[in-house]
Design a protein around this motif. Sequence first.
Motif, PDB file in Angstrom:
ATOM      1  N   ASP A   1     -43.233 -13.428 -30.763  1.00 15.25           N
ATOM      2  CA  ASP A   1     -42.545 -12.911 -29.647  1.00 15.25           C
ATOM      3  C   ASP A   1     -41.049 -13.088 -29.518  1.00 15.25           C
ATOM      4  O   ASP A   1     -40.326 -12.887 -28.300  1.00 15.25           O
ATOM      5  CB  ASP A   1     -43.279 -13.805 -28.523  1.00 15.25           C
ATOM      6  CG  ASP A   1     -42.962 -15.340 -28.566  1.00 15.25           C
ATOM      7  OD1 ASP A   1     -42.258 -15.608 -29.677  1.00 15.25           O
ATOM      8  OD2 ASP A   1     -43.125 -15.936 -27.606  1.00 15.25           O
ATOM      9  N   GLY A   2     -40.548 -13.556 -30.813  1.00 20.59           N
ATOM     10  CA  GLY A   2     -39.015 -13.702 -30.945  1.00 20.59           C
ATOM     11  C   GLY A   2     -38.526 -14.937 -30.537  1.00 20.59           C
ATOM     12  O   GLY A   2     -37.356 -15.200 -30.757  1.00 20.59           O
ATOM     13  N   CYS A   3     -39.440 -15.906 -29.888  1.00 18.16           N
ATOM     14  CA  CYS A   3     -38.850 -16.974 -29.383  1.00 18.16           C
ATOM     15  C   CYS A   3     -38.773 -18.239 -30.384  1.00 18.16           C
ATOM     16  O   CYS A   3     -39.626 -18.339 -31.508  1.00 18.16           O
ATOM     17  CB  CYS A   3     -39.799 -17.656 -28.525  1.00 18.16           C
ATOM     18  SG  CYS A   3     -39.705 -16.554 -26.810  1.00 18.16           S
TER      19      CYS A   3
ATOM     20  N   ASN B   1     -34.135 -17.060 -28.466  1.00 19.73           N
ATOM     21  CA  ASN B   1     -35.114 -15.949 -28.825  1.00 19.73           C
ATOM     22  C   ASN B   1     -34.188 -14.814 -29.675  1.00 19.73           C
ATOM     23  O   ASN B   1     -32.995 -14.517 -29.240  1.00 19.73           O
ATOM     24  CB  ASN B   1     -35.863 -15.475 -27.541  1.00 19.73           C
ATOM     25  CG  ASN B   1     -34.853 -14.552 -26.765  1.00 19.73           C
ATOM     26  OD1 ASN B   1     -34.339 -15.472 -25.638  1.00 19.73           O
ATOM     27  ND2 ASN B   1     -34.821 -13.324 -26.796  1.00 19.73           N
ATOM     28  N   HIS B   2     -34.893 -14.265 -30.463  1.00 24.16           N
ATOM     29  CA  HIS B   2     -34.494 -12.840 -31.017  1.00 24.16           C
ATOM     30  C   HIS B   2     -34.947 -11.617 -30.260  1.00 24.16           C
ATOM     31  O   HIS B   2     -35.962 -11.799 -29.295  1.00 24.16           O
ATOM     32  CB  HIS B   2     -35.115 -12.595 -32.467  1.00 24.16           C
ATOM     33  CG  HIS B   2     -34.375 -13.606 -33.456  1.00 24.16           C
ATOM     34  ND1 HIS B   2     -33.381 -13.124 -34.228  1.00 24.16           N
ATOM     35  CD2 HIS B   2     -34.549 -14.871 -33.687  1.00 24.16           C
ATOM     36  CE1 HIS B   2     -32.902 -14.086 -35.231  1.00 24.16           C
ATOM     37  NE2 HIS B   2     -33.680 -15.274 -34.648  1.00 24.16           N
ATOM     38  N   ASP B   3     -34.515 -10.335 -30.482  1.00 27.12           N
ATOM     39  CA  ASP B   3     -35.151  -9.321 -29.880  1.00 27.12           C
ATOM     40  C   ASP B   3     -36.157  -8.738 -30.360  1.00 27.12           C
ATOM     41  O   ASP B   3     -36.764  -7.683 -29.687  1.00 27.12           O
ATOM     42  CB  ASP B   3     -33.914  -8.097 -29.867  1.00 27.12           C
ATOM     43  CG  ASP B   3     -32.462  -8.786 -29.003  1.00 27.12           C
ATOM     44  OD1 ASP B   3     -32.801  -9.550 -28.055  1.00 27.12           O
ATOM     45  OD2 ASP B   3     -31.347  -8.359 -29.490  1.00 27.12           O
ATOM     46  N   ASP B   4     -36.612  -9.213 -31.428  1.00 25.72           N
ATOM     47  CA  ASP B   4     -37.786  -8.935 -32.319  1.00 25.72           C
ATOM     48  C   ASP B   4     -38.661  -9.909 -32.587  1.00 25.72           C
ATOM     49  O   ASP B   4     -38.165 -11.120 -32.481  1.00 25.72           O
ATOM     50  CB  ASP B   4     -37.474  -7.610 -33.270  1.00 25.72           C
ATOM     51  CG  ASP B   4     -38.683  -6.847 -33.515  1.00 25.72           C
ATOM     52  OD1 ASP B   4     -39.727  -7.072 -33.431  1.00 25.72           O
ATOM     53  OD2 ASP B   4     -38.313  -5.662 -33.781  1.00 25.72           O
TER      54      ASP B   4
ATOM     55  N   SER C   1     -39.469 -13.198 -34.686  1.00 23.54           N
ATOM     56  CA  SER C   1     -38.320 -13.960 -35.487  1.00 23.54           C
ATOM     57  C   SER C   1     -39.150 -14.519 -36.675  1.00 23.54           C
ATOM     58  O   SER C   1     -40.320 -15.023 -36.413  1.00 23.54           O
ATOM     59  CB  SER C   1     -38.073 -15.321 -34.648  1.00 23.54           C
ATOM     60  OG  SER C   1     -39.122 -15.963 -33.865  1.00 23.54           O
TER      61      SER C   1
ATOM     62  N   ASP D   1     -34.926  -8.121 -35.911  1.00 26.65           N
ATOM     63  CA  ASP D   1     -33.704  -7.334 -35.385  1.00 26.65           C
ATOM     64  C   ASP D   1     -32.534  -7.534 -35.718  1.00 26.65           C
ATOM     65  O   ASP D   1     -31.622  -7.174 -35.228  1.00 26.65           O
ATOM     66  CB  ASP D   1     -33.605  -8.213 -33.949  1.00 26.65           C
ATOM     67  CG  ASP D   1     -33.371  -9.735 -33.780  1.00 26.65           C
ATOM     68  OD1 ASP D   1     -33.376 -10.070 -35.035  1.00 26.65           O
ATOM     69  OD2 ASP D   1     -33.192 -10.484 -32.775  1.00 26.65           O
TER      70      ASP D   1
ATOM     71  N   LYS E   1     -30.817  -9.778 -37.234  1.00 25.82           N
ATOM     72  CA  LYS E   1     -29.772 -10.796 -36.582  1.00 25.82           C
ATOM     73  C   LYS E   1     -30.085 -12.118 -37.302  1.00 25.82           C
ATOM     74  O   LYS E   1     -31.130 -12.452 -37.402  1.00 25.82           O
ATOM     75  CB  LYS E   1     -29.945 -11.061 -35.063  1.00 25.82           C
ATOM     76  CG  LYS E   1     -29.310  -9.939 -34.124  1.00 25.82           C
ATOM     77  CD  LYS E   1     -29.363 -10.629 -32.908  1.00 25.82           C
ATOM     78  CE  LYS E   1     -29.175  -9.484 -31.635  1.00 25.82           C
ATOM     79  NZ  LYS E   1     -29.197  -9.914 -30.094  1.00 25.82           N
TER      80      LYS E   1
ATOM     81  N   SER F   1     -24.760 -15.231 -32.876  1.00 28.43           N
ATOM     82  CA  SER F   1     -25.486 -14.507 -33.710  1.00 28.43           C
ATOM     83  C   SER F   1     -24.542 -13.613 -34.698  1.00 28.43           C
ATOM     84  O   SER F   1     -23.640 -13.155 -34.122  1.00 28.43           O
ATOM     85  CB  SER F   1     -26.582 -13.653 -32.666  1.00 28.43           C
ATOM     86  OG  SER F   1     -25.824 -12.785 -31.935  1.00 28.43           O
TER      87      SER F   1
ATOM     88  N   GLU G   1     -33.617  -5.762 -41.660  1.00 29.20           N
ATOM     89  CA  GLU G   1     -34.570  -6.966 -41.480  1.00 29.20           C
ATOM     90  C   GLU G   1     -34.613  -7.985 -42.450  1.00 29.20           C
ATOM     91  O   GLU G   1     -34.517  -7.691 -43.584  1.00 29.20           O
ATOM     92  CB  GLU G   1     -36.009  -6.341 -41.104  1.00 29.20           C
ATOM     93  CG  GLU G   1     -36.140  -5.043 -40.138  1.00 29.20           C
ATOM     94  CD  GLU G   1     -37.368  -4.384 -40.222  1.00 29.20           C
ATOM     95  OE1 GLU G   1     -38.054  -4.678 -40.949  1.00 29.20           O
ATOM     96  OE2 GLU G   1     -37.465  -3.666 -39.134  1.00 29.20           O
TER      97      GLU G   1
END
Length: 334
Positions: free
Chosen positions: A77-79, A95-98, A100, A118, A120, A135, A141
């Motif tokens: 969930d990117g968290c 969190n990430h946008d995609d 993690s 994402d 990042k 970031s 990726e």
Amino acid sequence: MREMRGTCLKIENPIQDAISTIRFAPRSNNLLISSWDSVLRLYDVDNSVLRFEASTEAALLDCCFQNESVAFSAGTDGCIRRYEFDSGVTEIIGNHDDLSTCIEFSEATCQVITAGLDKKIMSWDLRIKNGGGHSIFVSSEVDTMSLCGIYMLVAIGRSINVYDLRSLEVPVKENDSNMDYQIRCVSSFANGEGYAVGSIDGRAALRSLSPSKANEMGCVFRCHPKSRDGRHHLVTVNDIAFHPNCYGAFVTGDNDGYAIMWDGKSRKRLFELPKYSSSVASLSYNCEGQILAVASSYTYQEANEIETPPQIFIKRMDENDMASVSAESSSSRQ
């Protein structure tokens, strides 16, 4: 073969999905386990007791310790989650946008470093209250990274970008891994002088971070030169773990279920553990190098993987194992 694969951990509430990462604690034999069943576990290997368990809302793709009482995880969930073992408190620090995919903690700079799909790389300075996430963007990726002292090693395609944790804006070096295929894992030497990468075609490359030692510890070799019908098949190297006390000694784990110990400088195979029933998904040495933990689990990399129940084996290094590692380490230094 005299080497046994180790003792299988008997965990209360068995792991229900693929294991992503196992890591021993910095100073104890507590083993941190992240898995696709959305649970983070802390297992006391010495006493065979599950010390901590926390469920989340997403599959966990990586985990790491801050210290003996605090850990972090990265999820689908990117968290980015922080866990306090003593109080049982779990919190999301960013969190990430995609997805993690990777997480590390730097004791040198007191930063949590993460990466994801994402494109990042994010960092949180734990010395600053509510420090927020800094970031930077990368060109692709990120599936794997490793910390090496004040440096961060990030696999970008078939190259390794080296960042200084004190200034993350741009890499200080971009190293060609000399790999023909995608890098699956990167792992730092225990002494911080270099790193190894493993690829999806079963090769490993050793590199020194010091230009003066590039020839001393620089090579590419096939970890698992098994062939069927006279042809080499692509067998992914999923993880590489360096022995904490024996210079250049490391173990590789692959998708065929093999864990093999190597002397890095001579590229000599030291010993091979009996084949595991599933892929070797993750490896970890304890702080003294006397115990090797092996996660045998499917990895969601191949369509024909057999989804047998994931297991974790504890291999206690006996006198013969340690003698062979120490002897090769000593001869390599001369």
